[in-house]
Write a protein that holds these residues in place. Structure first.
Motif, mmCIF file in Angstrom:
data_model
loop_
_atom_site.group_PDB
_atom_site.id
_atom_site.type_symbol
_atom_site.label_atom_id
_atom_site.label_comp_id
_atom_site.label_asym_id
_atom_site.label_seq_id
_atom_site.Cartn_x
_atom_site.Cartn_y
_atom_site.Cartn_z
ATOM 1 N N MET A 103 -9.124 -12.915 -11.582
ATOM 2 C CA MET A 103 -8.530 -12.156 -10.714
ATOM 3 C C MET A 103 -7.556 -11.188 -11.165
ATOM 4 N N ILE A 104 -7.599 -9.920 -10.521
ATOM 5 C CA ILE A 104 -6.853 -8.738 -11.180
ATOM 6 C C ILE A 104 -5.894 -8.231 -10.153
ATOM 7 N N SER A 105 -4.558 -7.871 -10.315
ATOM 8 C CA SER A 105 -3.765 -7.378 -9.403
ATOM 9 C C SER A 105 -4.050 -5.918 -9.403
ATOM 10 N N LEU A 106 -3.925 -5.250 -8.110
ATOM 11 C CA LEU A 106 -4.342 -3.784 -8.080
ATOM 12 C C LEU A 106 -3.195 -2.965 -7.573
ATOM 13 N N GLY A 107 -1.894 -3.700 -7.463
ATOM 14 C CA GLY A 107 -0.665 -3.227 -6.962
ATOM 15 C C GLY A 107 -0.090 -3.795 -5.373
ATOM 16 N N ARG A 138 3.725 -7.888 -0.196
ATOM 17 C CA ARG A 138 2.140 -7.636 -0.194
ATOM 18 C C ARG A 138 1.331 -7.381 -1.205
ATOM 19 N N GLY A 139 0.639 -7.866 -1.747
ATOM 20 C CA GLY A 139 -0.132 -7.223 -3.046
ATOM 21 C C GLY A 139 -1.760 -7.413 -2.820
ATOM 22 N N TRP A 140 -2.209 -6.601 -3.450
ATOM 23 C CA TRP A 140 -3.613 -6.339 -3.505
ATOM 24 C C TRP A 140 -4.172 -7.138 -4.705
ATOM 25 N N LEU A 190 -11.872 -8.190 -2.725
ATOM 26 C CA LEU A 190 -10.729 -7.671 -2.234
ATOM 27 C C LEU A 190 -9.878 -8.291 -1.214
ATOM 28 N N GLU A 191 -8.619 -8.850 -1.705
ATOM 29 C CA GLU A 191 -7.780 -9.464 -0.493
ATOM 30 C C GLU A 191 -6.363 -8.781 -0.777
ATOM 31 N N ALA A 196 -6.992 2.474 1.379
ATOM 32 C CA ALA A 196 -8.214 3.279 0.857
ATOM 33 C C ALA A 196 -8.034 3.275 -0.650
ATOM 34 N N GLU A 197 -6.790 3.523 -1.405
ATOM 35 C CA GLU A 197 -6.757 3.295 -2.702
ATOM 36 C C GLU A 197 -7.245 1.881 -3.449
ATOM 37 N N ALA A 198 -6.890 0.988 -2.866
ATOM 38 C CA ALA A 198 -7.209 -0.458 -3.103
ATOM 39 C C ALA A 198 -8.835 -0.485 -3.210
ATOM 40 N N ARG A 199 -9.413 0.057 -2.171
ATOM 41 C CA ARG A 199 -10.929 0.061 -2.407
ATOM 42 C C ARG A 199 -11.659 1.055 -3.167
ATOM 43 N N GLU A 200 -10.753 2.107 -3.375
ATOM 44 C CA GLU A 200 -11.270 2.880 -4.874
ATOM 45 C C GLU A 200 -11.175 2.140 -5.766
#
Length: 157
Positions: free
Chosen positions: A51-55, A36-38, A26-27, A63-67
């Motif tokens: 690689m996938i974008s998480l938002g 800024r994007g996850w 995760l970065e 916390a949502e990115a970690r979930e």
């Protein structure tokens, strides 16, 4: 070392893309224009890296990115590629939206002008006005649906 909200907010954009790593792929990427994007780096079940974008941050919090990372890692452990799963879900949603009684009745009425006059003369309500968003099952053949349509199109008031 795990990221903190303070580190994220205090890091300013530079002339190059910055990557703040949280661990396990995760970065948070910070672009020169301030976006800024996850992103999550992972290995597909076939062994290739992806690689996938998480938002975007702050719409997707730390916390949502970690979930989301945990959910994706669960999918990978089950042998499912998360990008392919996301595309499959999107195709299923599009299929369900495009294959409703309303869409089918509109296509049928545009092809058969006689039905338009029947609607006006018979006084019956078209079925798609009663249940417009009911989707057909994906296992029904289009020819079967077309053959049933004249019987399903009208119901009594």
């Amino acid at each position: 070392m795990a990221l903190t909200v303070r580190q994220i907010n205090s890091t300013k954009p530079s002339t190059k893309i910055l990557a703040l790593n949280d661990g396990q792929g995760l970065e948070l990427r910070i672009w020169p224009d301030g976006r800024r994007g996850w992103r999550l780096r992972y290995t597909r079940p076939n062994g290739k890296r992806n690689m996938i974008s998480l938002g975007q941050y702050p719409e997707v919090s730390l916390a949502e990115a970690r979930e989301k990372r945990a959910d994706i890692r669960r999918l990978i452990s089950q042998g499912t590629d998360p990008v392919e799963q996301k595309q499959k879900d999107k195709r299923q949603q599009q299929y369900a939206a495009q294959n409703t009684f309303e869409v089918l009745a509109m296509v049928l009425s545009s092809r058969r002008c006689a039905l338009n006059s029947i609607w006006r003369i018979s006084g019956q309500k078209p079925l798609f006005l009663i249940m417009p968003s009911v989707a057909f099952s994906s296992d029904a053949l289009p020819t079967e649906i077309w053959s049933l349509m004249p019987f399903l199109l009208f119901i009594n008031k």
